[in-house]
Motif scaffolding. Structure first.
Motif, PDB file in Angstrom:
ATOM      1  N   MET A  85       1.681 -51.118 146.019  1.00 57.27           N
ATOM      2  CA  MET A  85       0.384 -51.216 146.684  1.00 57.27           C
ATOM      3  C   MET A  85       0.359 -50.459 148.016  1.00 57.27           C
ATOM      4  O   MET A  85      -0.673 -49.917 148.403  1.00 57.27           O
ATOM      5  N   ASP A  86       1.491 -50.461 148.709  1.00 56.54           N
ATOM      6  CA  ASP A  86       1.581 -49.786 150.007  1.00 56.54           C
ATOM      7  C   ASP A  86       0.455 -50.240 150.932  1.00 56.54           C
ATOM      8  O   ASP A  86      -0.191 -49.441 151.604  1.00 56.54           O
ATOM      9  N   TYR A  87       0.227 -51.557 150.958  1.00 62.53           N
ATOM     10  CA  TYR A  87      -0.841 -52.119 151.774  1.00 62.53           C
ATOM     11  C   TYR A  87      -0.409 -52.200 153.239  1.00 62.53           C
ATOM     12  O   TYR A  87       0.720 -52.592 153.532  1.00 62.53           O
ATOM     13  N   PRO A  88      -1.283 -51.840 154.174  1.00 52.51           N
ATOM     14  CA  PRO A  88      -0.910 -51.808 155.596  1.00 52.51           C
ATOM     15  C   PRO A  88      -0.948 -53.177 156.265  1.00 52.51           C
ATOM     16  O   PRO A  88      -1.693 -53.400 157.227  1.00 52.51           O
ATOM     17  N   GLY A  89      -0.174 -54.100 155.760  1.00 52.25           N
ATOM     18  CA  GLY A  89      -0.149 -55.451 156.312  1.00 52.25           C
ATOM     19  C   GLY A  89       0.668 -56.347 155.411  1.00 52.25           C
ATOM     20  O   GLY A  89       0.998 -55.979 154.270  1.00 52.25           O
ATOM     21  N   TYR A  90       1.006 -57.530 155.902  1.00 51.23           N
ATOM     22  CA  TYR A  90       1.827 -58.466 155.136  1.00 51.23           C
ATOM     23  C   TYR A  90       0.994 -59.160 154.063  1.00 51.23           C
ATOM     24  O   TYR A  90       0.018 -59.843 154.356  1.00 51.23           O
ATOM     25  N   ILE A  91       1.377 -58.957 152.805  1.00 52.37           N
ATOM     26  CA  ILE A  91       0.805 -59.668 151.669  1.00 52.37           C
ATOM     27  C   ILE A  91       1.930 -59.942 150.673  1.00 52.37           C
ATOM     28  O   ILE A  91       3.001 -59.329 150.751  1.00 52.37           O
ATOM     29  N   PHE A  92       1.682 -60.844 149.747  1.00 55.21           N
ATOM     30  CA  PHE A  92       2.677 -61.150 148.721  1.00 55.21           C
ATOM     31  C   PHE A  92       1.953 -61.538 147.441  1.00 55.21           C
ATOM     32  O   PHE A  92       0.785 -61.950 147.475  1.00 55.21           O
ATOM     33  N   PRO A  93       2.624 -61.433 146.296  1.00 53.89           N
ATOM     34  CA  PRO A  93       1.987 -61.805 145.026  1.00 53.89           C
ATOM     35  C   PRO A  93       1.951 -63.318 144.844  1.00 53.89           C
ATOM     36  O   PRO A  93       2.906 -64.013 145.183  1.00 53.89           O
ATOM     37  N   VAL A  94       0.846 -63.815 144.313  1.00 52.30           N
ATOM     38  CA  VAL A  94       0.720 -65.242 143.997  1.00 52.30           C
ATOM     39  C   VAL A  94       1.257 -65.438 142.585  1.00 52.30           C
ATOM     40  O   VAL A  94       0.580 -65.153 141.602  1.00 52.30           O
ATOM     41  N   GLY A  95       2.487 -65.893 142.493  1.00 51.36           N
ATOM     42  CA  GLY A  95       3.108 -66.050 141.190  1.00 51.36           C
ATOM     43  C   GLY A  95       3.619 -64.723 140.661  1.00 51.36           C
ATOM     44  O   GLY A  95       3.796 -63.758 141.406  1.00 51.36           O
ATOM     45  N   ARG A  96       3.813 -64.693 139.350  1.00 50.65           N
ATOM     46  CA  ARG A  96       4.394 -63.500 138.737  1.00 50.65           C
ATOM     47  C   ARG A  96       3.663 -63.116 137.462  1.00 50.65           C
ATOM     48  O   ARG A  96       3.003 -63.938 136.829  1.00 50.65           O
ATOM     49  N   LEU A  97       3.810 -61.858 137.121  1.00 51.90           N
ATOM     50  CA  LEU A  97       3.378 -61.316 135.834  1.00 51.90           C
ATOM     51  C   LEU A  97       4.500 -60.372 135.452  1.00 51.90           C
ATOM     52  O   LEU A  97       4.764 -59.412 136.178  1.00 51.90           O
ATOM     53  N   ASP A  98       5.205 -60.646 134.359  1.00 47.64           N
ATOM     54  CA  ASP A  98       6.462 -59.940 134.115  1.00 47.64           C
ATOM     55  C   ASP A  98       6.277 -58.424 134.023  1.00 47.64           C
ATOM     56  O   ASP A  98       5.179 -57.917 133.800  1.00 47.64           O
ATOM     57  N   LYS A  99       7.362 -57.716 134.227  1.00 45.44           N
ATOM     58  CA  LYS A  99       7.354 -56.259 134.356  1.00 45.44           C
ATOM     59  C   LYS A  99       6.700 -55.560 133.173  1.00 45.44           C
ATOM     60  O   LYS A  99       6.025 -54.542 133.332  1.00 45.44           O
ATOM     61  N   ASN A 100       6.881 -56.105 131.973  1.00 42.93           N
ATOM     62  CA  ASN A 100       6.349 -55.471 130.770  1.00 42.93           C
ATOM     63  C   ASN A 100       4.917 -55.878 130.449  1.00 42.93           C
ATOM     64  O   ASN A 100       4.368 -55.466 129.428  1.00 42.93           O
ATOM     65  N   SER A 101       4.323 -56.690 131.322  1.00 42.91           N
ATOM     66  CA  SER A 101       2.935 -57.113 131.137  1.00 42.91           C
ATOM     67  C   SER A 101       2.043 -56.438 132.168  1.00 42.91           C
ATOM     68  O   SER A 101       2.515 -55.925 133.183  1.00 42.91           O
ATOM     69  N   LYS A 102       0.742 -56.465 131.890  1.00 43.55           N
ATOM     70  CA  LYS A 102      -0.213 -55.868 132.819  1.00 43.55           C
ATOM     71  C   LYS A 102      -1.334 -56.863 133.089  1.00 43.55           C
ATOM     72  O   LYS A 102      -1.428 -57.918 132.465  1.00 43.55           O
ATOM     73  N   GLY A 103      -2.190 -56.492 134.044  1.00 42.54           N
ATOM     74  CA  GLY A 103      -3.360 -57.320 134.275  1.00 42.54           C
ATOM     75  C   GLY A 103      -3.433 -57.919 135.659  1.00 42.54           C
ATOM     76  O   GLY A 103      -2.816 -57.443 136.616  1.00 42.54           O
ATOM     77  N   LEU A 104      -4.188 -59.012 135.747  1.00 37.30           N
ATOM     78  CA  LEU A 104      -4.581 -59.579 137.029  1.00 37.30           C
ATOM     79  C   LEU A 104      -3.433 -60.282 137.753  1.00 37.30           C
ATOM     80  O   LEU A 104      -2.741 -61.118 137.188  1.00 37.30           O
ATOM     81  N   ILE A 105      -3.267 -59.914 139.021  1.00 36.95           N
ATOM     82  CA  ILE A 105      -2.358 -60.624 139.924  1.00 36.95           C
ATOM     83  C   ILE A 105      -3.067 -60.719 141.266  1.00 36.95           C
ATOM     84  O   ILE A 105      -3.704 -59.761 141.710  1.00 36.95           O
ATOM     85  N   LEU A 106      -3.007 -61.880 141.880  1.00 38.74           N
ATOM     86  CA  LEU A 106      -3.619 -62.056 143.194  1.00 38.74           C
ATOM     87  C   LEU A 106      -2.591 -61.756 144.269  1.00 38.74           C
ATOM     88  O   LEU A 106      -1.434 -62.157 144.166  1.00 38.74           O
ATOM     89  N   MET A 107      -3.021 -61.070 145.322  1.00 41.69           N
ATOM     90  CA  MET A 107      -2.186 -60.740 146.471  1.00 41.69           C
ATOM     91  C   MET A 107      -2.849 -61.339 147.710  1.00 41.69           C
ATOM     92  O   MET A 107      -4.070 -61.245 147.878  1.00 41.69           O
ATOM     93  N   THR A 108      -2.052 -61.937 148.575  1.00 42.52           N
ATOM     94  CA  THR A 108      -2.622 -62.594 149.750  1.00 42.52           C
ATOM     95  C   THR A 108      -1.577 -62.725 150.845  1.00 42.52           C
ATOM     96  O   THR A 108      -0.395 -62.437 150.628  1.00 42.52           O
ATOM     97  N   ASN A 109      -2.015 -63.183 152.013  1.00 42.98           N
ATOM     98  CA  ASN A 109      -1.097 -63.613 153.067  1.00 42.98           C
ATOM     99  C   ASN A 109      -1.327 -65.091 153.392  1.00 42.98           C
ATOM    100  O   ASN A 109      -0.851 -65.584 154.405  1.00 42.98           O
ATOM    101  N   ASP A 110      -2.064 -65.761 152.524  1.00 41.00           N
ATOM    102  CA  ASP A 110      -2.424 -67.175 152.699  1.00 41.00           C
ATOM    103  C   ASP A 110      -1.455 -68.044 151.897  1.00 41.00           C
ATOM    104  O   ASP A 110      -1.655 -68.288 150.703  1.00 41.00           O
ATOM    105  N   GLY A 111      -0.401 -68.509 152.563  1.00 41.48           N
ATOM    106  CA  GLY A 111       0.609 -69.300 151.874  1.00 41.48           C
ATOM    107  C   GLY A 111       0.093 -70.613 151.345  1.00 41.48           C
ATOM    108  O   GLY A 111       0.496 -71.066 150.267  1.00 41.48           O
ATOM    109  N   GLU A 112      -0.826 -71.229 152.075  1.00 45.58           N
ATOM    110  CA  GLU A 112      -1.363 -72.521 151.653  1.00 45.58           C
ATOM    111  C   GLU A 112      -2.154 -72.399 150.356  1.00 45.58           C
ATOM    112  O   GLU A 112      -2.002 -73.206 149.433  1.00 45.58           O
ATOM    113  N   LEU A 113      -3.012 -71.374 150.268  1.00 45.28           N
ATOM    114  CA  LEU A 113      -3.786 -71.174 149.046  1.00 45.28           C
ATOM    115  C   LEU A 113      -2.870 -70.822 147.882  1.00 45.28           C
ATOM    116  O   LEU A 113      -3.049 -71.324 146.766  1.00 45.28           O
TER     117      LEU A 113
END
Length: 226
Positions: A85-113
């Protein structure tokens, strides 16, 4: 809460990165050097590099992850999602989607959510479209729906809808490691294509593979209330 959780909730950095900051003596709590895993209160005077910490603006992103990208914030892993993503700020993936799969993944810096979404007892829905290596019958759908024994546990009942002879939609409320692939394998099938199309109220539609968009205010509100 522990200093690691506070920094994550504030969107400053990951819990792992906090350990590095502590080791580098860059965090002070009430005038004293922070120790690993220290318990803190919101009211405490907490300094990072001699500056008061403040909660960063929250970031909420929906990414259409392509095959070949690993959902980890660990920079040492090749083709990790952060470098992709090369996003200019701290974010992380919410959960995982394995390497051989594609599709929706949420990225955030909101640990509580993120913790709320990932908490299994909340039974948040995640929807996938899956293709297997050969046609399946109605018994396959019935067994998948009721639950399949994998890794010593029986999966939670779920919704399975036929799309074609070899493709189905599955809606899960849990997230065991490679769950759909292992469920299919247990019944004698191999997944050849797996795409996540929805997480709770967030849908993949209109996001091209490899691209992303910010969530709308309404989507964020619905997520937080789920």
């Amino acid at each position: 809460m522990r200093i690691n959780k506070l920094f994550s909730n504030y969107g400053i950095c990951s819990r792992t990165d906090v350990n590095r900051l502590v080791e580098e003596n860059r965090i002070m709590v009430n005038g004293k050097q922070c120790i690993p895993g220290q318990w803190v209160e919101i009211e405490d005077n907490i300094l990072l590099d001699n500056k008061n910490i403040i909660a960063n603006d929250k970031i909420y992103i929906a990414l259409n992850k392509p095959v070949g990208i690993t959902c980890t914030a660990e920079k040492s892993v090749k083709s990790n999602i952060i470098d992709f993503m090369d996003y200019p700020g701290y974010i992380f993936p919410v959960g995982r989607l394995d390497k051989n799969s594609k599709g929706l993944i949420l990225m955030t810096n909101d640990g509580e959510l993120a913790n709320n979404i990932l908490e299994s007892k909340n039974e948040h829905e995640k929807e996938y479209i899956v293709t297997v290596n050969k046609p399946f019958n109605d018994s396959f759908i019935k067994v998948m729906s009721k639950g399949v024994e994998i890794c010593g546990v029986v999966t939670r009942p779920c919704k399975v809808i036929r799309v074609s002879d070899d493709t189905f939609i599955i809606i899960l409320t849990q997230g065991l490691n490679k769950q759909i692939r292992r469920m299919s394998k247990a019944l004698g099938y191999t997944v050849t294509s797996l795409e996540r199309t929805r997480i709770i109220n967030i849908k993949l539609s209109e996001i091209d593979v490899g691209t992303w968009r910010y969530l709308t205010d309404m989507e964020i509100k619905q997520l937080k209330n789920s």
